[in-house]
Design a protein around this motif. Structure first.
Motif, mmCIF file in Angstrom:
data_model
loop_
_atom_site.group_PDB
_atom_site.id
_atom_site.type_symbol
_atom_site.label_atom_id
_atom_site.label_comp_id
_atom_site.label_asym_id
_atom_site.label_seq_id
_atom_site.Cartn_x
_atom_site.Cartn_y
_atom_site.Cartn_z
ATOM 1 N N VAL A 88 -37.453 -16.625 -19.781
ATOM 2 C CA VAL A 88 -38.848 -16.176 -19.742
ATOM 3 C C VAL A 88 -39.453 -16.390 -21.125
ATOM 4 O O VAL A 88 -38.908 -15.905 -22.127
ATOM 5 C CB VAL A 88 -38.950 -14.691 -19.342
ATOM 6 C CG1 VAL A 88 -40.397 -14.212 -19.425
ATOM 7 C CG2 VAL A 88 -38.396 -14.494 -17.930
ATOM 8 N N ARG A 89 -40.558 -17.104 -21.181
ATOM 9 C CA ARG A 89 -41.266 -17.338 -22.436
ATOM 10 C C ARG A 89 -42.714 -16.876 -22.297
ATOM 11 O O ARG A 89 -43.359 -17.132 -21.272
ATOM 12 C CB ARG A 89 -41.247 -18.824 -22.804
ATOM 13 C CG ARG A 89 -39.910 -19.321 -23.350
ATOM 14 C CD ARG A 89 -39.972 -20.797 -23.655
ATOM 15 N NE ARG A 89 -38.806 -21.270 -24.386
ATOM 16 C CZ ARG A 89 -38.570 -22.545 -24.677
ATOM 17 N NH1 ARG A 89 -39.429 -23.472 -24.283
ATOM 18 N NH2 ARG A 89 -37.496 -22.881 -25.356
ATOM 19 N N VAL A 90 -43.202 -16.214 -23.328
ATOM 20 C CA VAL A 90 -44.593 -15.782 -23.348
ATOM 21 C C VAL A 90 -45.416 -16.904 -23.970
ATOM 22 O O VAL A 90 -45.263 -17.233 -25.151
ATOM 23 C CB VAL A 90 -44.753 -14.484 -24.151
ATOM 24 C CG1 VAL A 90 -46.229 -14.113 -24.266
ATOM 25 C CG2 VAL A 90 -43.965 -13.358 -23.472
ATOM 26 N N SER A 91 -46.282 -17.497 -23.161
ATOM 27 C CA SER A 91 -47.108 -18.605 -23.646
ATOM 28 C C SER A 91 -48.431 -18.136 -24.238
ATOM 29 O O SER A 91 -49.040 -18.838 -25.046
ATOM 30 C CB SER A 91 -47.365 -19.599 -22.504
ATOM 31 O OG SER A 91 -48.001 -18.951 -21.403
ATOM 32 N N ASP A 138 -31.291 -6.203 -10.082
ATOM 33 C CA ASP A 138 -31.920 -5.861 -11.359
ATOM 34 C C ASP A 138 -31.072 -6.432 -12.496
ATOM 35 O O ASP A 138 -29.838 -6.343 -12.474
ATOM 36 C CB ASP A 138 -32.036 -4.346 -11.514
ATOM 37 C CG ASP A 138 -32.985 -3.735 -10.499
ATOM 38 O OD1 ASP A 138 -33.952 -4.428 -10.111
ATOM 39 O OD2 ASP A 138 -32.750 -2.585 -10.079
ATOM 40 N N ALA A 139 -31.731 -7.008 -13.486
ATOM 41 C CA ALA A 139 -31.028 -7.609 -14.624
ATOM 42 C C ALA A 139 -31.816 -7.333 -15.894
ATOM 43 O O ALA A 139 -33.054 -7.299 -15.876
ATOM 44 C CB ALA A 139 -30.862 -9.112 -14.419
ATOM 45 N N PRO A 140 -31.117 -7.128 -17.016
ATOM 46 C CA PRO A 140 -31.832 -6.871 -18.272
ATOM 47 C C PRO A 140 -32.445 -8.137 -18.848
ATOM 48 O O PRO A 140 -31.925 -9.244 -18.639
ATOM 49 C CB PRO A 140 -30.724 -6.336 -19.186
ATOM 50 C CG PRO A 140 -29.471 -6.933 -18.642
ATOM 51 C CD PRO A 140 -29.662 -7.025 -17.158
ATOM 52 N N LEU A 141 -33.545 -7.968 -19.548
ATOM 53 C CA LEU A 141 -34.129 -9.055 -20.331
ATOM 54 C C LEU A 141 -33.436 -9.088 -21.688
ATOM 55 O O LEU A 141 -33.480 -8.111 -22.442
ATOM 56 C CB LEU A 141 -35.633 -8.838 -20.518
ATOM 57 C CG LEU A 141 -36.557 -9.233 -19.367
ATOM 58 C CD1 LEU A 141 -37.995 -8.877 -19.717
ATOM 59 C CD2 LEU A 141 -36.451 -10.712 -19.066
ATOM 60 N N LEU A 142 -32.783 -10.186 -22.000
ATOM 61 C CA LEU A 142 -32.050 -10.323 -23.254
ATOM 62 C C LEU A 142 -32.927 -11.067 -24.263
ATOM 63 O O LEU A 142 -33.203 -12.258 -24.080
ATOM 64 C CB LEU A 142 -30.744 -11.088 -23.028
ATOM 65 C CG LEU A 142 -29.809 -10.509 -21.967
ATOM 66 C CD1 LEU A 142 -28.599 -11.411 -21.768
ATOM 67 C CD2 LEU A 142 -29.377 -9.098 -22.341
ATOM 68 N N PRO A 143 -33.388 -10.404 -25.323
ATOM 69 C CA PRO A 143 -34.296 -11.060 -26.274
ATOM 70 C C PRO A 143 -33.580 -12.108 -27.114
ATOM 71 O O PRO A 143 -32.440 -11.917 -27.542
ATOM 72 C CB PRO A 143 -34.791 -9.898 -27.145
ATOM 73 C CG PRO A 143 -33.716 -8.870 -27.056
ATOM 74 C CD PRO A 143 -33.119 -8.991 -25.688
ATOM 75 N N VAL A 144 -34.255 -13.245 -27.332
ATOM 76 C CA VAL A 144 -33.757 -14.298 -28.211
ATOM 77 C C VAL A 144 -34.466 -14.146 -29.551
ATOM 78 O O VAL A 144 -35.696 -14.251 -29.609
ATOM 79 C CB VAL A 144 -34.021 -15.691 -27.617
ATOM 80 C CG1 VAL A 144 -33.537 -16.775 -28.573
ATOM 81 C CG2 VAL A 144 -33.346 -15.823 -26.255
ATOM 82 N N GLU A 196 -39.205 -14.996 -26.385
ATOM 83 C CA GLU A 196 -38.347 -15.627 -25.377
ATOM 84 C C GLU A 196 -37.237 -14.662 -24.994
ATOM 85 O O GLU A 196 -36.655 -13.983 -25.848
ATOM 86 C CB GLU A 196 -37.761 -16.926 -25.932
ATOM 87 C CG GLU A 196 -36.841 -17.661 -24.971
ATOM 88 C CD GLU A 196 -36.351 -18.969 -25.569
ATOM 89 O OE1 GLU A 196 -35.131 -19.236 -25.465
ATOM 90 O OE2 GLU A 196 -37.164 -19.715 -26.150
ATOM 91 N N TRP A 197 -36.933 -14.592 -23.693
ATOM 92 C CA TRP A 197 -35.886 -13.712 -23.168
ATOM 93 C C TRP A 197 -35.053 -14.468 -22.142
ATOM 94 O O TRP A 197 -35.548 -15.404 -21.482
ATOM 95 C CB TRP A 197 -36.499 -12.466 -22.503
ATOM 96 C CG TRP A 197 -37.187 -11.545 -23.457
ATOM 97 C CD1 TRP A 197 -36.694 -10.388 -24.011
ATOM 98 C CD2 TRP A 197 -38.513 -11.686 -23.979
ATOM 99 N NE1 TRP A 197 -37.618 -9.809 -24.842
ATOM 100 C CE2 TRP A 197 -38.748 -10.585 -24.851
ATOM 101 C CE3 TRP A 197 -39.518 -12.628 -23.827
ATOM 102 C CZ2 TRP A 197 -39.942 -10.415 -25.528
ATOM 103 C CZ3 TRP A 197 -40.709 -12.472 -24.517
ATOM 104 C CH2 TRP A 197 -40.914 -11.373 -25.363
ATOM 105 N N LEU A 198 -33.806 -14.075 -21.991
ATOM 106 C CA LEU A 198 -32.888 -14.687 -21.033
ATOM 107 C C LEU A 198 -32.461 -13.674 -19.986
ATOM 108 O O LEU A 198 -32.385 -12.474 -20.261
ATOM 109 C CB LEU A 198 -31.652 -15.241 -21.742
ATOM 110 C CG LEU A 198 -31.900 -16.334 -22.787
ATOM 111 C CD1 LEU A 198 -30.580 -16.746 -23.436
ATOM 112 C CD2 LEU A 198 -32.601 -17.530 -22.170
#
Length: 448
Positions: free
Chosen positions: A206-209, A91-97, A132-134
């Motif tokens: 991860v990018r929301v298209s 499990d890993a957090p989504l880091l917002p850009v 976008e998230w890393l």
């Protein structure tokens, strides 16, 4: 007289043949090799001082192994067997850009010395939600699936996913994958798993298209599944470290450049920085200097209080032979930083052909290792010995200088074989002409 000509011609011919015979190759230094007899192959690690003799443009082709007669034996760079792998789920957090307005510099994304992701907002972050998230997997993972946590609200999204090993170069994995969570009960649609495939990578983007992400800047996690390399099956040379003091310091723009000249062009694969006692925090851009106006960007090192010790994690860089490194700091420091360089020695594998003792010869302007099919030989030995088979280690002794710098930088010696060959040909022609003249002067039988 005729015998004297023949003797001269024979002596000259033997001299030319001896001159044209294969002469022992000219190398800079030689290292004795100690082995335990009985193994089918041996592997050795190049000592650090060998890189000072190996010519950079030869690609270690001027590194050979010879037997007791000075003849090359089958040898070449050692390529380890492919490592084993085992499945992992983490499990890993989504880091917002942060989003930025048009025309404004965006956020700066970099790695710390521990490899953690550092996200610095742009000059004027936009008020809108990020798109976008890393993800930091903490280790290279060959991905198979990415599962998003349940949404706080209904949403239907199109997702793009990329992977990277350095946060700079990104490889596309998935484009416009559907991630949906709609409705409740029996009519609910819940699709939050995206199947992946690709090379091992530590970082994912991860990018929301299309659609609006339901999590915004709130903390949420993803579950990444895949395979990681089995550490117990790794067959790599142990990383070595040494400390380098700065050899040059100069102002550069608003900051300063610190240059570090290495004792030889070593296969550098990691960097670590220690600040002086008067400095507590700094950020450096690491550069491999390749010429007066060119260099390779290696990454960013961020040093914080308490993290500049010898035990601090390092910045991994692509392994390559480098002899001049530069640290650029946007803000001058009170003291020049201390650079620790990590490198893994190249390994050479050879077959015990001929009779020992065996020696390792290094450094030559013209002599090169023969094109032995060493990779095929290793494949055959691994097939015969099984997955756990490894070449036996060969211990490298102290270097003994042979031709030294003359072998690497000296002028090409004059080739006497060509003029000697012409001399022999001319002597032979003169002998034939003399024999012909002698026959012409000799009276014919029966003539008065």
């Amino acid at each position: 007289m005729r015998r004297d000509w023949r003797r001269c011609l024979m002596a000259a011919g033997l001299f030319v043949a001896a001159a044209r015979a294969e002469a022992p190759p000219s190398f800079a230094v030689a290292y004795p090799l100690a082995i335990e007899p009985g193994a089918k192959a041996y592997v050795l690690e190049l000592p650090q001082d060998a890189y000072a003799w190996a010519t950079l443009d030869a690609g270690l082709a001027d590194v050979v192994v010879v037997d007791g007669q000075g003849r090359q034996v089958t040898a070449g760079p050692y390529v380890a067997a492919p490592p084993g792998w085992h499945p992992v789920t983490l499990d890993a957090p989504l880091l917002p850009v942060p989003s930025t307005a048009d025309g404004i510099a965006g956020p700066r994304i970099q790695r710390s010395t521990t490899g953690d992701i550092i996200i610095e907002p742009g000059a004027a972050p936009a008020d809108g939600a990020p798109h976008e998230w890393l993800i930091d997997a903490r280790q290279p993972v060959a991905p198979e699936r990415l599962e998003f946590a349940p949404f706080p609200r209904e949403a239907s999204l199109g997702i793009d996913i990329d992977s990277s090993h350095n946060l700079q170069d990104w490889t596309p994995l998935v484009r416009d994958a559907s991630v949906v969570m709609l409705g409740k009960g029996d009519d609910a649609v819940d699709v939050r798993v995206v199947k992946l495939a690709g090379s091992p990578a530590r970082y994912y983007r991860v990018r929301v298209s299309r659609g609006d992400a339901p999590w915004g800047t709130s903390a949420t996690t993803v579950t990444l599944s895949g395979n990681v390399e089995d550490a117990t099956s790794k067959d790599v040379a142990k990383r070595r470290w040494f400390v380098v003091a700065p050899t040059d310091t100069r102002s550069s723009g608003q900051g300063v450049d610190y240059d570090y000249r290495l004792p030889a062009a070593l296969p550098v694969s990691a960097l670590r920085v220690k600040l002086g006692k008067s400095d507590s925090v700094a950020r450096f851009d690491a550069i491999a200097v390749e010429g007066e106006m060119s260099g390779e960007q290696l990454g960013t090192l961020v040093v914080t209080p308490g993290a500049d010790t010898e035990a601090s994690p390092s910045l991994s860089v692509p392994a390559a032979r480098r002899d001049l490194l530069r640290l650029h700091s946007a803000t001058p420091l009170r003291e020049a930083p201390q650079l620790s360089v990590g490198w893994r020695p190249d390994r050479i594998v050879f077959l015990p052909e001929g009779q020992g003792p065996y020696r390792l010869l290094v450094g030559s302007r013209s002599a090169r290792r023969l094109a032995w099919p060493i990779a095929d030989a290793m494949t055959a030995l691994r097939t015969d010995g099984g997955p756990a088979w490894r070449p036996a280690p060969a211990m490298v002794g102290e270097a003994k200088e042979l031709e030294g710098r003359k072998a690497v930088e000296g002028t090409t010696p004059f080739d006497w074989t060509r003029p000697l060959l012409w001399i022999v040909l001319l002597l032979g022609a003169a002998l034939v002409a003399g024999m012909a003249a002698s026959l012409l002067r000799k009276p014919r039988p029966g003539a008065e």
